[in-house]
Structure formats: C-alpha cells, structure tokens
Design an enzyme around this catalytic site. Structure first.
Site, PDB file in Angstrom:
ATOM      1  N   CYS A  77      18.754  34.517   7.970  1.00 32.06           N
ATOM      2  CA  CYS A  77      17.756  35.518   8.047  1.00 32.06           C
ATOM      3  C   CYS A  77      18.190  37.064   8.916  1.00 32.06           C
ATOM      4  CB  CYS A  77      16.259  35.571   7.829  1.00 32.06           C
ATOM      5  SG  CYS A  77      15.237  36.256   7.558  1.00 32.06           S
ATOM      6  N   HIS A 170      16.602  32.463   3.140  1.00 26.45           N
ATOM      7  CA  HIS A 170      15.751  30.972   3.497  1.00 26.45           C
ATOM      8  C   HIS A 170      16.327  29.412   2.232  1.00 26.45           C
ATOM      9  CE1 HIS A 170      13.756  32.829   6.975  1.00 26.45           C
ATOM     10  NE2 HIS A 170      14.026  33.642   5.669  1.00 26.45           N
ATOM     11  N   GLU A 172      16.815  26.894   3.410  1.00 30.16           N
ATOM     12  CA  GLU A 172      16.064  25.504   3.784  1.00 30.16           C
ATOM     13  C   GLU A 172      14.706  25.227   3.196  1.00 30.16           C
ATOM     14  OE1 GLU A 172      16.887  28.419   5.512  1.00 30.16           O
ATOM     15  OE2 GLU A 172      14.354  28.879   6.855  1.00 30.16           O
ATOM     16  N   SER A 225      -1.037   2.051  20.131  1.00 28.52           N
ATOM     17  CA  SER A 225      -2.629   2.367  19.196  1.00 28.52           C
ATOM     18  C   SER A 225      -3.438   1.661  18.520  1.00 28.52           C
ATOM     19  CB  SER A 225      -2.811   3.484  19.264  1.00 28.52           C
ATOM     20  OG  SER A 225      -1.778   4.308  18.097  1.00 28.52           O
ATOM     21  N   GLY A 226      -1.380   1.166  17.949  1.00 32.63           N
ATOM     22  CA  GLY A 226      -1.352   0.130  16.342  1.00 32.63           C
ATOM     23  C   GLY A 226      -1.924   1.410  15.197  1.00 32.63           C
ATOM     24  N   ASP A 229       3.374   5.909  14.765  1.00 33.64           N
ATOM     25  CA  ASP A 229       4.466   6.363  15.745  1.00 33.64           C
ATOM     26  C   ASP A 229       4.427   5.328  16.931  1.00 33.64           C
ATOM     27  OD1 ASP A 229       3.427   8.088  13.312  1.00 33.64           O
ATOM     28  OD2 ASP A 229       2.701   9.637  15.274  1.00 33.64           O
ATOM     29  N   THR A 231       3.592   2.237  17.653  1.00 30.07           N
ATOM     30  CA  THR A 231       4.433   0.457  17.332  1.00 30.07           C
ATOM     31  C   THR A 231       5.838   1.122  16.822  1.00 30.07           C
ATOM     32  OG1 THR A 231       1.999   0.262  15.978  1.00 30.07           O
ATOM     33  CG2 THR A 231       4.063  -0.976  16.434  1.00 30.07           C
ATOM     34  N   ARG A 298     -15.157  14.306  24.530  1.00 23.31           N
ATOM     35  CA  ARG A 298     -13.179  13.595  24.483  1.00 23.31           C
ATOM     36  C   ARG A 298     -13.002  13.671  25.475  1.00 23.31           C
ATOM     37  NH1 ARG A 298     -10.091  15.676  20.318  1.00 23.31           N
ATOM     38  NH2 ARG A 298     -11.327  16.409  18.190  1.00 23.31           N
ATOM     39  N   ASP A 460     -39.465  -2.885  -2.475  1.00 22.34           N
ATOM     40  CA  ASP A 460     -41.089  -1.915  -2.144  1.00 22.34           C
ATOM     41  C   ASP A 460     -40.691  -1.189  -1.010  1.00 22.34           C
ATOM     42  OD1 ASP A 460     -41.236  -2.721  -5.441  1.00 22.34           O
ATOM     43  OD2 ASP A 460     -42.756  -4.074  -4.469  1.00 22.34           O
ATOM     44  N   LYS A 515      -9.572  22.281   4.718  1.00 28.20           N
ATOM     45  CA  LYS A 515      -9.650  21.997   6.234  1.00 28.20           C
ATOM     46  C   LYS A 515      -8.310  23.299   5.958  1.00 28.20           C
ATOM     47  CE  LYS A 515      -7.676  21.905  10.278  1.00 28.20           C
ATOM     48  NZ  LYS A 515      -6.617  20.772  11.537  1.00 28.20           N
ATOM     49  N   GLU A 521     -11.589  15.775  10.923  1.00 26.82           N
ATOM     50  CA  GLU A 521     -13.126  15.147  11.673  1.00 26.82           C
ATOM     51  C   GLU A 521     -14.084  15.790  11.887  1.00 26.82           C
ATOM     52  OE1 GLU A 521     -12.608  11.700  12.906  1.00 26.82           O
ATOM     53  OE2 GLU A 521     -10.179  12.647  13.080  1.00 26.82           O
TER      54      GLU A 521
HETATM   55  P1  XMP Z   1      -8.937  17.723  13.190  1.00 22.73           P
HETATM   56  O1  XMP Z   1      -9.947  17.452  13.070  1.00 22.73           O
HETATM   57  O2  XMP Z   1      -8.140  19.148  14.313  1.00 22.73           O
HETATM   58  O3  XMP Z   1      -8.085  16.558  12.546  1.00 22.73           O
HETATM   59  O4  XMP Z   1      -8.788  18.541  11.732  1.00 22.73           O
HETATM   60  C1  XMP Z   1      -6.654  17.298  12.613  1.00 22.73           C
HETATM   61  C2  XMP Z   1      -6.002  15.639  12.983  1.00 22.73           C
HETATM   62  O5  XMP Z   1      -5.809  15.273  14.407  1.00 22.73           O
HETATM   63  C3  XMP Z   1      -6.767  14.225  14.457  1.00 22.73           C
HETATM   64  N1  XMP Z   1      -7.452  14.288  15.592  1.00 22.73           N
HETATM   65  C4  XMP Z   1      -6.834  13.540  17.212  1.00 22.73           C
HETATM   66  N2  XMP Z   1      -5.697  13.089  17.320  1.00 22.73           N
HETATM   67  N3  XMP Z   1      -6.868  12.503  19.681  1.00 22.73           N
HETATM   68  C5  XMP Z   1      -6.016  12.667  18.583  1.00 22.73           C
HETATM   69  O6  XMP Z   1      -4.873  11.566  18.343  1.00 22.73           O
HETATM   70  C6  XMP Z   1      -7.062  14.022  19.327  1.00 22.73           C
HETATM   71  O7  XMP Z   1      -8.400  14.427  20.057  1.00 22.73           O
HETATM   72  C7  XMP Z   1      -7.523  14.329  17.780  1.00 22.73           C
HETATM   73  N4  XMP Z   1      -8.494  14.973  17.605  1.00 22.73           N
HETATM   74  C8  XMP Z   1      -8.033  15.176  16.151  1.00 22.73           C
HETATM   75  C9  XMP Z   1      -7.314  13.651  13.620  1.00 22.73           C
HETATM   76  O8  XMP Z   1      -7.635  12.470  13.167  1.00 22.73           O
HETATM   77  C10 XMP Z   1      -6.397  15.023  12.436  1.00 22.73           C
HETATM   78  O9  XMP Z   1      -5.029  13.266  12.294  1.00 22.73           O
END
Ligand code: XMP
Length: 523
Positions: A77, A170, A172, A225-226, A229, A231, A298, A460, A515, A521
């Site tokens: 392209c 494209h 790809e 964090s568990g 990624d 891990t 946050r 009740d 979304k 969230e």
């Molecule tokens: P939203 O709510 O923006 O979320 O549609 C999209 C993805 O991002 C995650 N998320 C976060 N992950 N720190 C993170 O590590 C954050 O502050 C945070 N806010 C949203 C959310 O769980 C979803 O997977």
C-alpha cells in the site's frame, strides 16, 4: 530476519504476525530507522501501509539506503507508493477511495519467472482487501504489472531485475484470501529465509538476550499479579538469571478471594520463582476509606503500589548487597506487543515506551532500566509460551484482571465489608462459569457490587440489600467487546447461589452493554 518498517498502519502488527506464522523471524521498526544503525542484517524488507497520504507535509519516509542493501523489498500500500516515490514512478489520487474486497487478476511473465514468484499459487484470480486513497499512475522504470484489479492497474508490481515488489492490497488481513501465501512467498521463496522461528527458539533467544543485558551479577525486580503475562515474564526471567530475579507480589487488599495464597503457591512452589509477598492491604484499604471517585481510587492504588514496591525493592537491594550481587538495575515488565504497537511510531524513539498503567512511574523514580521479554508477542503467543514453560493451563488461560482490582468493581466506597461481599459473589460467579465449561469462551467475567439497595423478601422477612451486576464479555483486543450471551440456566444457578450464599445481596442483574459505548469495567 526480515525487517518490517512501520509507517504507522493499523495493520503493521499483522504483517509481523503473518511473517512469524510462516516460521520466519522478523522485527518491526519505525520507518525512520537509519539503515547504518541496524543491529542485524535483514534478508528482506517489508514497507508497511500508513494512515498518511504520501503527499502530506511531514509524511514519513524511509532512509533511501534501504534500496542500496541489495535485499528483496516488498512495499504494501503506502509502502508501494514509497517505492514509487524513490524510484521515479507517478502517484495519483484515486477518484474514489478503493475500500474493501477486490478481485485481483494475476498476470504472468514467462520471460521474468522470478517476479511471478510473489503471486505464485494464487491461481488466475484471488480476492484481496484494498484500503487506499492513492495509487500508482505510472510504475517506475523496470517494473512490470503482476496483478491488477478493476480499480487499480498497478495492484501488484515487480521489478524485472532488482528484487523489488509492491502491492496495493493488504496481504496481512484475512480478507485477502491468499494474503498469507503472498507473504510466505516473499519471505521464504524470494528472500530465502529459513522457516525455523518457533516459540521454543524464542525462549532460547530471549534467555540469552536477558543474560547479555543483565550481565553476570546484575539483579532484576518485577511485580507479579498472578496473571498470565507477569507470570510468563517472571518464569523466563527466572530461567535466565535464577535467584537474581526478585518477584514482588503486593497484596493490595483488593485482589480476588484466596488470590494471594494461590499466586504464592504457583509462583514460589511450582515454578520456583524467588517471590516476596508484601501484605499491604491495611495500608491500601486505609487510604481508600471514604473515597468514592473512580479516578481517585485508581490514583491512590497506583501511587501506593509504587511506594510499597519501591520500598520492598530497596530492602532487597540492601539485603543482597552483602551477598556480592550487583545493584538492582532492571525492572521486568510483562508488556505485550499490542501495548507497544501504538508507541512504535515513526514519531521517534521518545514515544516508544508506554508504561503499564499499574507501574507507571517506577522507572523515573527508581532509575531502573526496563526489560520486556514479551514485547514482541501477542496474547495467544504468550499463552503458547506459558505452556512450553510448564505453567499450568489454569493460569495460562486466566482472564485479565485490572491492577486496581475489585476496588473499581465496588462502586462507591471500598470498605472491608464491601470487599468481602464483592469477593464472595465474584468467586461463585467464576466457579459456575467454569462448571458450565464456558470460561475459555468468555474473554473476561467478573461481578460488580453496586452501591444501591433494593427491596426483597426472604422467608417472611422484608430485606433491603445490595445488588450484584454480572459482567461477561467476548473480545479479542479489549478495545471493543460484546456482552456474552450467557445461557439462562447458568445465570439462574449463579443468581440463586449468590443470593443464597452471599450475605448482603438480594438481587442479581446481568450487564448487557457492549463496548463502546460502555467499558468493560464499571469504573
Ligand atoms: P475498560 O474498562 O477500559 O477495560 O473497557 C479494558 C481492559 O483493561 C482492563 N483494565 C485495567 N487493567 N489496570 C489494568 O491493569 C487498570 O487500571 C485497568 N483498567 C481497566 C480491564 O479489566 C479490561 O480487561
């Protein structure tokens, strides 16, 4: 290695992906990359598409030395137009933007069999995907048309003697039916690359790279964090430098039920990672007391996290200094490729580091250098890597979990009592999703606790209690998402269990918002 030069197209990462799927290692670099500064000698070069018009002021251009390397070049392209600009072709504006499917007719050249290789195996016609507002009006000298569509005379061109190709479509994107074949033809048959790039070779290469960067006595810290990624990144780091990698798990008081214990068990006992757990839940919950605003929550969690993490890293530094190890110089992050795509831009290297929202700030404060072993990988590649590294399936397939934890899933004030309700409901929800065999079909699911009360009746007795909202979405990139069509019988079981088992909840609702315009969230 194939070098892909990125002009900022939304599809550049897909080119990388397809080339790797052909088993060929490639690197994506900004199109402004100076050829003299390359740290490897590419066997071929691909020039990507671009959101820019080649006529724009400030439109990106390649280092002309690309054309002196003597290796095959494929322009896609905008990349084709960039070739034409350098080689003396003519570019014009399409009367009508060509967007969508088009029928490509392949044109063979018996007298130049080499240029036929690019479209080899496509048959006489093939469906391709077009998205452009400019096209070639005239090909530079020495180029032959190897494919055309109704709207583009120069849909594909190849140079008679120099191994330079350009395609307007494209390859790809999957809408180009034989696109993967075209890229395979280029990197394997034309560039002569070996097809030996596999996940196993990635592990060896990455471990070597980490060892070279960290040196024989350097130390690395990283937050875990568990999630899959962090891990996988931690396990790679552990395999590379053993106990000189220090994983830190900060218990912020807003993790899931039993989460801290489970992460400890897997990382420390099963994967042998040198893990320290810091219980800072009182500190976090204390600071969250009285706070209702989502952004404030946050911020508090982010800043407190940095504070706790830094303190712990400093402690480790002090403790290990005595043992003759070097200082902690590096911070490990499990950044994935999609996180860096936007920032690999031609606007310059200053924009190339996009820190994770959870740990942003650590780098500046601690003067640490970043190591991101997963920065070239996509999520499914990280999962494949996790499997190869013997990480349990359950962890490898885990849904993502946000850094601010259930604090952003408890609307209104986050108190220990609210945390307990949200945790219990979420636990039941996820357990039932797993029992129904739906966990992997869903990209992310969680229970949110709403700060409103509604009237109910139990036995009740009139009740006046809170509401749990169930969220489950399907998505590939988390930028857009659809709500998951949860079967009624599963919803019924979940709702019954939550209302019966979680004290303080008398109503359950299911979130049917996609979304955009909603987010995944609730806060
Ligand atoms: P939203 O709510 O923006 O979320 O549609 C999209 C993805 O991002 C995650 N998320 C976060 N992950 N720190 C993170 O590590 C954050 O502050 C945070 N806010 C949203 C959310 O769980 C979803 O997977």
């Amino acid at each position: 290695t194939v070098l892909i030069l990125d002009f900022g197209s939304q599809y550049s990462h897909l080119i990388t992906r397809r080339v790797r799927e052909a088993g060929v290692y490639c690197e994506l670099l900004p199109c402004t990359q100076k050829i003299d500064d390359l740290h490897f000698k590419p066997k071929g070069i691909i020039l990507s598409g671009s959101p820019y018009s080649i006529f724009d002021d400030g439109a990106p251009h390649v280092d002309p030395k690309v054309f002196d390397l003597g290796v095959p070049i494929l322009g896609i392209c905008y990349g084709l137009q960039e070739i034409a600009r350098n080689k003396g072709g003519q570019i014009g504006i399409c009367e009508k933007r060509e967007y969508g499917h088009a029928q490509l007719r392949v044109i063979k050249h018996a007298e130049h069999p080499f240029i036929d290789r690019l479209l080899d195996g496509l048959g006489d016609e093939s469906v391709v995907w077009m998205s452009h507002g400019h096209h070639l009006d005239k090909a530079p000298e020495g180029f032959r048309v190897i494919g055309e569509t109704d709207a583009s005379t120069y849909a594909a061109v190849g140079h008679e003697t120099d191994h330079i190709f350009g395609i307007q479509f494209h390859p790809e994107v999957t809408h180009s039916v034989d696109g993967a074949r075209v890229l395979h033809n280029f990197v394997v048959d034309i560039c002569g690359c070996e097809t030996n790039w596999t996940m196993a070779s990635f592990i060896d290469k990455e471990i070597e790279r980490i060892r070279a960067i960290v040196g024989p006595s350097g130390q690395v810290v990283g937050a875990v964090s568990g999630g899959v990624d962090s891990t996988v990144a931690a396990k790679l780091m552990k395999d590379a430098i053993g106990d000189r990698f220090h994983a830190i798990l900060v218990d912020n008081g807003v993790m899931r039920l039993n989460e801290c214990q489970a992460v400890k068990e897997i990382l420390r006992n099963r994967l042998g990672i040198n893990l320290e757990v810091v219980d800072a839940s009182d500190l976090f919950l204390g600071r969250l007391a009285g706070i209702k605003n989502p952004e404030k929550k946050r911020k508090i969690i982010g800043n407190t996290f940095i504070e706790v993490f830094e303190k712990q890293a400093a402690l480790i530094d002090e403790r290990t200094a005595a043992s003759g190890h070097g200082k902690i110089d590096f911070l490990l992050q499990g950044t994935l490729y999609p996180d860096v795509i936007e920032s690999i831009s031609f606007k310059g290297p200053s924009a190339t580091i996009k820190t994770h929202h959870n740990v942003g700030g650590l780098l500046d404060d601690m003067k640490l250098k970043l190591i991101e072993p997963l920065r070239e990988l996509f999520k499914d590649e990280v999962r494949a890597l996790g499997k190869l590294l013997n990480i349990d399936d359950e962890l490898v397939w885990r849904h993502p979990f946000p850094g601010p934890g259930i604090a952003i899933r408890i609307l209104g004030e986050v108190t220990p009592a609210q945390v307990a309700i949200a945790r219990a409901a979420d636990y039941i929800y996820i357990e039932e999703i797993k029992n129904a065999g739906l966990y992997r079909q869903i990209s992310q699911a969680y229970a949110a606790l709403l700060p409103i009360r509604s009237v109910g009746v139990m036995g009740d007795q009139r009740t006046y209690e809170q509401v749990i909202a169930l969220r489950a979405v399907e998505t590939t990139d988390f930028m857009t998402a659809d709500w998951f069509p949860m079967p009624y019988n599963v919803l019924k079981r979940i709702s019954n269990r939550i209302i019966n088992e979680v004290k303080g909840v008398n109503r359950v609702v299911y979130d049917v918002s996609s979304k955009p315009p909603s987010t995944i969230e609730w806060e």
